[in-house]
Structure formats: C-alpha cells, structure tokens
Design a protein around this motif. Structure first.
Motif, PDB file in Angstrom:
ATOM      1  N   HIS B  39      26.338  33.424  73.818  1.00 31.06           N
ATOM      2  CA  HIS B  39      24.883  33.196  73.871  1.00 31.06           C
ATOM      3  C   HIS B  39      24.134  34.527  73.896  1.00 31.06           C
ATOM      4  CE1 HIS B  39      24.823  28.710  75.172  1.00 31.06           C
ATOM      5  NE2 HIS B  39      25.679  28.968  74.210  1.00 31.06           N
ATOM      6  N   GLY B  40      24.727  35.520  74.552  1.00 33.64           N
ATOM      7  CA  GLY B  40      24.117  36.848  74.539  1.00 33.64           C
ATOM      8  C   GLY B  40      23.987  37.372  73.113  1.00 33.64           C
ATOM      9  N   LEU B  41      25.042  37.099  72.328  1.00 31.52           N
ATOM     10  CA  LEU B  41      25.048  37.547  70.929  1.00 31.52           C
ATOM     11  C   LEU B  41      24.071  36.734  70.086  1.00 31.52           C
ATOM     12  CD1 LEU B  41      26.377  39.200  68.612  1.00 31.52           C
ATOM     13  CD2 LEU B  41      28.153  37.444  68.506  1.00 31.52           C
ATOM     14  N   PRO B 121      21.271  38.379  60.151  1.00 33.62           N
ATOM     15  CA  PRO B 121      21.108  36.940  59.907  1.00 33.62           C
ATOM     16  C   PRO B 121      22.425  36.159  59.882  1.00 33.62           C
ATOM     17  CG  PRO B 121      20.597  38.237  57.929  1.00 33.62           C
ATOM     18  CD  PRO B 121      20.811  39.212  59.029  1.00 33.62           C
ATOM     19  N   GLU B 122      23.553  36.870  59.711  1.00 33.91           N
ATOM     20  CA  GLU B 122      24.846  36.165  59.624  1.00 33.91           C
ATOM     21  C   GLU B 122      25.463  35.856  60.993  1.00 33.91           C
ATOM     22  OE1 GLU B 122      23.963  38.522  57.597  1.00 33.91           O
ATOM     23  OE2 GLU B 122      24.412  37.874  55.553  1.00 33.91           O
ATOM     24  N   VAL B 123      24.833  36.326  62.078  1.00 34.05           N
ATOM     25  CA  VAL B 123      25.425  36.112  63.412  1.00 34.05           C
ATOM     26  C   VAL B 123      25.708  34.628  63.693  1.00 34.05           C
ATOM     27  CG1 VAL B 123      24.952  36.229  65.904  1.00 34.05           C
ATOM     28  CG2 VAL B 123      24.592  38.239  64.477  1.00 34.05           C
ATOM     29  N   PRO B 124      24.808  33.693  63.369  1.00 35.52           N
ATOM     30  CA  PRO B 124      25.084  32.272  63.685  1.00 35.52           C
ATOM     31  C   PRO B 124      26.329  31.713  62.992  1.00 35.52           C
ATOM     32  CG  PRO B 124      22.763  32.601  63.184  1.00 35.52           C
ATOM     33  CD  PRO B 124      23.449  33.880  62.820  1.00 35.52           C
ATOM     34  N   PHE B 173      32.758  37.883  56.039  1.00 40.81           N
ATOM     35  CA  PHE B 173      32.253  39.140  56.620  1.00 40.81           C
ATOM     36  C   PHE B 173      32.832  40.350  55.884  1.00 40.81           C
ATOM     37  CE2 PHE B 173      31.840  36.674  60.838  1.00 40.81           C
ATOM     38  CZ  PHE B 173      30.537  36.304  60.541  1.00 40.81           C
ATOM     39  N   SER B 174      34.082  40.257  55.429  1.00 38.96           N
ATOM     40  CA  SER B 174      34.703  41.375  54.711  1.00 38.96           C
ATOM     41  C   SER B 174      33.990  41.611  53.388  1.00 38.96           C
ATOM     42  CB  SER B 174      36.183  41.099  54.447  1.00 38.96           C
ATOM     43  OG  SER B 174      36.858  40.966  55.660  1.00 38.96           O
ATOM     44  N   ALA B 175      33.627  40.502  52.735  1.00 42.00           N
ATOM     45  CA  ALA B 175      32.920  40.614  51.450  1.00 42.00           C
ATOM     46  C   ALA B 175      31.578  41.311  51.653  1.00 42.00           C
ATOM     47  CB  ALA B 175      32.715  39.221  50.849  1.00 42.00           C
ATOM     48  N   ARG B 176      30.876  40.923  52.726  1.00 46.29           N
ATOM     49  CA  ARG B 176      29.576  41.561  53.012  1.00 46.29           C
ATOM     50  C   ARG B 176      29.772  43.036  53.351  1.00 46.29           C
ATOM     51  NH1 ARG B 176      26.171  36.999  54.332  1.00 46.29           N
ATOM     52  NH2 ARG B 176      26.852  35.555  52.725  1.00 46.29           N
ATOM     53  N   LEU B 177      30.877  43.301  54.048  1.00 51.68           N
ATOM     54  CA  LEU B 177      31.175  44.676  54.447  1.00 51.68           C
ATOM     55  C   LEU B 177      31.351  45.556  53.218  1.00 51.68           C
ATOM     56  CD1 LEU B 177      31.769  46.103  57.214  1.00 51.68           C
ATOM     57  CD2 LEU B 177      34.180  45.718  56.760  1.00 51.68           C
ATOM     58  N   PHE B 187      28.766  43.685  60.416  1.00 50.27           N
ATOM     59  CA  PHE B 187      29.872  42.856  59.896  1.00 50.27           C
ATOM     60  C   PHE B 187      31.205  43.260  60.511  1.00 50.27           C
ATOM     61  CE2 PHE B 187      26.768  42.383  56.313  1.00 50.27           C
ATOM     62  CZ  PHE B 187      26.424  41.073  56.656  1.00 50.27           C
ATOM     63  N   LEU B 188      31.319  44.570  60.756  1.00 43.83           N
ATOM     64  CA  LEU B 188      32.543  45.042  61.424  1.00 43.83           C
ATOM     65  C   LEU B 188      32.635  44.420  62.827  1.00 43.83           C
ATOM     66  CD1 LEU B 188      34.850  46.890  60.667  1.00 43.83           C
ATOM     67  CD2 LEU B 188      33.647  48.770  61.792  1.00 43.83           C
ATOM     68  N   HIS B 189      31.497  44.450  63.546  1.00 47.15           N
ATOM     69  CA  HIS B 189      31.467  43.834  64.879  1.00 47.15           C
ATOM     70  C   HIS B 189      31.787  42.340  64.796  1.00 47.15           C
ATOM     71  CE1 HIS B 189      30.192  47.368  66.947  1.00 47.15           C
ATOM     72  NE2 HIS B 189      28.969  47.433  66.389  1.00 47.15           N
ATOM     73  N   LEU B 190      31.219  41.673  63.813  1.00 43.85           N
ATOM     74  CA  LEU B 190      31.428  40.218  63.697  1.00 43.85           C
ATOM     75  C   LEU B 190      32.881  39.874  63.375  1.00 43.85           C
ATOM     76  CD1 LEU B 190      28.130  39.118  61.907  1.00 43.85           C
ATOM     77  CD2 LEU B 190      28.836  38.572  64.251  1.00 43.85           C
ATOM     78  N   ILE B 191      33.534  40.755  62.608  1.00 41.06           N
ATOM     79  CA  ILE B 191      34.967  40.546  62.323  1.00 41.06           C
ATOM     80  C   ILE B 191      35.752  40.585  63.630  1.00 41.06           C
ATOM     81  CG2 ILE B 191      37.012  41.677  61.339  1.00 41.06           C
ATOM     82  CD1 ILE B 191      35.253  42.306  58.863  1.00 41.06           C
ATOM     83  N   PHE B 192      35.410  41.564  64.478  1.00 44.34           N
ATOM     84  CA  PHE B 192      36.140  41.673  65.766  1.00 44.34           C
ATOM     85  C   PHE B 192      35.799  40.506  66.697  1.00 44.34           C
ATOM     86  CE2 PHE B 192      36.810  46.158  64.540  1.00 44.34           C
ATOM     87  CZ  PHE B 192      38.188  46.213  64.746  1.00 44.34           C
ATOM     88  N   VAL B 193      34.540  40.072  66.663  1.00 45.24           N
ATOM     89  CA  VAL B 193      34.159  38.904  67.490  1.00 45.24           C
ATOM     90  C   VAL B 193      34.956  37.675  67.031  1.00 45.24           C
ATOM     91  CG1 VAL B 193      32.279  37.280  67.995  1.00 45.24           C
ATOM     92  CG2 VAL B 193      31.856  39.750  68.078  1.00 45.24           C
ATOM     93  N   SER B 194      35.050  37.508  65.698  1.00 41.13           N
ATOM     94  CA  SER B 194      35.806  36.360  65.160  1.00 41.13           C
ATOM     95  C   SER B 194      37.261  36.440  65.589  1.00 41.13           C
ATOM     96  CB  SER B 194      35.740  36.348  63.624  1.00 41.13           C
ATOM     97  OG  SER B 194      34.408  36.343  63.210  1.00 41.13           O
ATOM     98  N   ARG B 195      37.802  37.662  65.528  1.00 31.69           N
ATOM     99  CA  ARG B 195      39.208  37.816  65.908  1.00 31.69           C
ATOM    100  C   ARG B 195      39.405  37.439  67.389  1.00 31.69           C
ATOM    101  NH1 ARG B 195      42.679  43.191  64.807  1.00 31.69           N
ATOM    102  NH2 ARG B 195      42.802  42.315  62.729  1.00 31.69           N
ATOM    103  N   SER B 196      38.451  37.859  68.226  1.00 28.84           N
ATOM    104  CA  SER B 196      38.559  37.502  69.648  1.00 28.84           C
ATOM    105  C   SER B 196      38.552  35.986  69.834  1.00 28.84           C
ATOM    106  CB  SER B 196      37.388  38.119  70.434  1.00 28.84           C
ATOM    107  OG  SER B 196      37.659  39.469  70.724  1.00 28.84           O
ATOM    108  N   LEU B 197      37.682  35.298  69.082  1.00 26.21           N
ATOM    109  CA  LEU B 197      37.619  33.837  69.216  1.00 26.21           C
ATOM    110  C   LEU B 197      38.916  33.189  68.742  1.00 26.21           C
ATOM    111  CD1 LEU B 197      33.922  33.268  68.094  1.00 26.21           C
ATOM    112  CD2 LEU B 197      34.860  32.918  70.388  1.00 26.21           C
ATOM    113  N   GLU B 198      39.471  33.760  67.674  1.00 28.99           N
ATOM    114  CA  GLU B 198      40.746  33.221  67.180  1.00 28.99           C
ATOM    115  C   GLU B 198      41.838  33.436  68.218  1.00 28.99           C
ATOM    116  OE1 GLU B 198      44.655  33.277  65.462  1.00 28.99           O
ATOM    117  OE2 GLU B 198      43.623  35.152  65.960  1.00 28.99           O
TER     118      GLU B 198
END
Lengths: 260, 235
Positions: B39-41, B121-124, B173-177, B187-198
C-alpha cells in the motif's frame, strides 16, 4: 519361478488370539502379535493393561499362580506351542530367560550367581563354567569391575551392577529370548542408560521383550513397540511409527501424555 | 492424527498454547508488514513504508521467542507424535514468516526510493501479483492453524499460477526497461518487487508443506523432484 525377495522371517514368538484369566477375571483379550527374532520389542500401556501378564505367559511362570490360566488361543515359540502337555518347562525356561524389576541375585558369590544356571542344567566342567562366567560378565560389561572379586558376595555390588549380574546370569544358560519386566525402574539414570546400552548390544544375539513404563526408554531402545490397554493389544508396529505417527487415537493420546 | 484431549501435565498445554499464539501473532505482523509495504508503494505513502522497516524488528523478535519456546518445550516435555510435529512445524513456520517480513522490508525500501521520483503509471501492475501472494500466505496460515493438509497441499499447485503471473510481469517490466527513458530505474525496482512477491509465494508453499506434515506426518517437500529422479533412474 525364482524370487529375489527373502523368505518372510518366522517370528520368534507368535501369539495367536490369546486369552488369559486370573480366576473369573479375564485380563488378556484375543491378543495376536508376532515378535520378531533378534529385535527388542517393548510392551507399553497403563498399569493393569496386561503387558506383564503377557510377558509372564512366554515362560509360563503364570502357571504358578492359582486360578491363572490361558483360556483361549496359543503362544508358539520358534513354532512350538508352549502349552503342549509334553513340553519340558525347564527347557522352556532355559530358552526363555527372565530379568525382573528388582534385581534378585542369589545370596552367593558373583561367580556362583552366573554359574548357578549352568550347574542346575548339569554342567560340571569347571573350565567350561569358568569360561562361560567370564564370557557372560564381559557381555554385560561387568568383568573389569568384578574380575578381582569374583568370590565376593553379589550383594556388595551397586544396584545397576546387580541388575547387570542378573542379566549375565540369564544369558549364562544361552537362552534365545530374554524377557525383562521393568528392568530399570529402580535404577538411577546412568545405570539405566548402561542397561539400555547393554540391551542394544545383546539384541544381536537374543530376542528381547521388555515391559516398561518409561516411554523414553521404549523410544530409545525398542525396534518394535506394542501398546496395550485394558487387556487388549491396541497397536503394534515400529517404535518410530508408534511415537511419531500412530494409527490409533488411543496410542497417540497415551504416548503424548493426554490419556484418560 | 491429533487429539484435543488435554495433556495430563497442564504446563505442557500452556507451553503449546503459548507457542501457537506467538505464531499466530507473528503471522499477523508479517502480513501487516507486507500489506503496508504494498500500500505504501501503490498509494505513495512514505509513512507506511517507514513503518514496515521499523516494525520488522518485532517480527525478528517473535521468531526468536518462538524458537526459544519451541526449544524449551522440546527440552522440558519431550513431545512425541503430533505434539512433536506441532513444535517443529511452529519453528519452521516462524522462520518462513520472518523471511516473508524481510521481503516486505525489501519492497518497502524499493517503494521508498520510488516515492522520491515522479509517479510511475505501471506500479498498479503488481497489484494482482500481491493479491495472489497474500491469498497464498493466508491459506498457508489457515492450513497450519486448522491442521488442514488438503489446503496445505493445494498451495503447491496454485503457486504455478503465481509463477506464471510473475513471469509475465517480469517480461513486461523488462521490455519497458529496454526501451530506456526516465522510468528505467522504476522498472528495475518493480522487477525486484515482483521477485519478492514471487518468493513470498514460495514461502507460503513451504508453510503449506509444513501444515501437511503437521496434520498427516507426510513430508511432501521436493516430491516432484524426487519423482522425476526416480523416473530417470527407471529409464
């Protein structure tokens, strides 16, 4: 057809639908159980569940109790029905030795305690007796402690040593089976561990059946454990299974201390 | 098999209740940390992100407490059968919860960095991944508290769905990167966030497997790997 699988082992003791009564009171109800050779089998269960009675059926010492009798079923040791009328009880009790809760050395020397059974069974050769006594005392890890005082009274030994002497006395007559009725219940923890270590060593040559209220002891020593309740065999299996994931709720409750 | 019959020794039951309550409380804290991090993100709420980092110590302390109570219970009461599995499983669940909270902290730290930059805008996009990971954690904890091996085992299968969703997000995210531009760092941050969720999904699977062990004494860890090795050996 040739099969690589080994033939199924013949149980040392086969108990089939055994019923036993003290007078009008039935204390064992249709107990069926195979006790394998060269393993330690522990009988556990609350007081009065029949485990000691069953143990004492194996060498028929219950016969001495007035009114006590097998009312059904059979026990076979090495395939022989031990209720056979022509069975020599002395032979049975030489094959099936017993160690009791309270050590009970004879009022004799250490040497004579171990030699006693051999002499009773007719052995007269002093060299044979001497060798057998030394062998037995070594097997129970008592030789080094007593070799210089073999003629001293057995009562001078500690409780744990006296119990080991009784085990030496039992194995002197070369039994196939050793029955133990709470052999450590009156011993301190270190003496208990020494007896347990001895049991684990002896099982290579003997079939051992032990009645114990000490669940940790059953857990440590026994290959198989049988749980009895109100004269019935509730569950029997590998000790690890009984103490980790028993099939019957009553067993789980008993071994977990949530019984009653 | 598990009995609700109380132990003769009531101290034993007290130790068990204490262990179980600590795990439930820790699970609540770990899930709260994850929720606040996401939610912070999503809401660009710096205070929530800071709270996650600050409160992680509570989760660490809870893990230490659970290990201590577990050790004491083993030493004092020598539990066996389902009691023993309860102690072992509780300690293992606590270790997995601690790692879940660590991932929440990782997400919160990434979020904190992203908050200092213009809104991406891609955060959601990560929201469905979070919803699925959180559902897995909730079900894993239910399987543990209810001794429900069926639910615990179902997590393995559902983790595949989470993995697929994770792969799709990483590809996006990689494509956007690769496109470059101002949002590269986001996008780099979002990749790591996704990895954490996985990874949180994987940890939920671990808890589910522990719940199966707790309930039925079956160890289903690495079953697929073991089966494929056995299959290979047979061929």
């Amino acid at each position: 057809m040739v099969s690589d699988s080994p033939a199924p082992a013949v149980p040392e003791i086969a108990i089939d639908q055994l019923c036993f009564s003290y007078g009008a009171k039935q204390v064992l109800h249709e107990v069926t159980l195979d006790i394998p050779s060269r393993e330690i089998t522990a009988f556990i269960g609350p007081s009065g569940c029949g485990k000691s009675t069953l143990l004492r059926c194996f060498n028929r010492i219950n016969d001495r109790i007035p009114g006590a009798k097998v009312t059904g079923g059979a026990i076979r040791i090495a395939g022989i029905d031990i209720a056979r009328p022509d069975l020599d009880l002395q032979v049975l009790r030489r094959r099936v030795g017993m160690v009791f809760q309270k050590w009970n050395p004879f009022p004799k020397s250490i040497f004579d305690n171990v030699a006693y059974g051999l002499r009773v069974h007719g052995e007269k050769n002093t060299k044979v007796i001497g060798e057998r006594v030394e062998y037995c005392l070594r097997r129970v890890a008592l030789w080094d402690d007593v070799k210089d005082r073999l003629k001293a009274s057995a009562f001078g030994l500690s409780g744990g040593q006296q119990q080991r002497l009784c085990i030496a006395r039992t194995i002197a007559t070369k039994p196939d089976i050793i029955l133990m009725d709470e052999p450590c219940s009156a011993l301190d923890p270190l003496s208990t561990l020494k007896i347990e270590e001895l049991l684990l060593e002896l099982k290579n040559d003997y079939t051992i059946v032990i009645v114990t209220h000490n669940l940790a002891q059953a857990n440590r020593c026994a290959d198989k454990t049988a749980f009895f309740y109100l004269g019935k065999l509730i569950e029997h299996g590998p000790t690890v299974k009984i103490f980790s994931n028993p099939d019957v709720q009553q067993t789980e409750s008993y071994v977990s201390g949530a019984f009653g | 098999m598990h009995s609700d019959t109380p132990h003769i020794l009531r101290e034993f039951d007290k130790a068990f209740a204490s262990l179980r309550n600590e795990v439930i409380t820790m699970a609540g804290q770990a899930r709260l940390n994850l929720e606040r991090a996401i939610h912070g993100l999503l809401e660009r709420d710096l205070e929530k992100c800071k709270a996650v980092v600050a409160d992680d110590d509570e989760v660490d302390d809870a893990e230490l407490r659970i290990d201590r109570i577990g050790m004491e219970t083993l030493v004092r009461f020598h539990p066996v059968a389902s009691d023993l599995r309860q102690v072992i499983t509780s300690m293992k669940v606590a270790a997995n919860l601690e790692r879940i909270s660590d991932h929440a902290v990782n997400i919160a730290k990434r979020a904190r960095k992203m908050l200092s930059r213009p809104e991406c805008p891609e955060v959601p996009f990560i929201e469905p991944l979070y919803a699925l990971a959180d559902q897995q954690v909730r079900d894993a904890l239910s399987a543990y508290t209810d001794r429900n091996s069926e639910l615990g085992q179902s997590l393995q299968l559902r983790d595949k769905e989470l993995d697929k969703m994770h792969k799709r997000l990483i590809a996006t995210f990689s494509a956007r990167l690769e496109e470059g531009g101002a949002g590269t760092e986001d996008f780099l941050h979002l990749i790591f966030v996704s990895r954490s969720l996985e990874r949180i999904g994987d940890l939920a699977v671990n808890i589910g497997e522990d719940a199966v062990f707790l309930d039925s004494a079956r160890d289903i860890r690495h079953e697929k790997h073991r089966a494929s090795v056995a299959e290979g050996a047979a061929e």
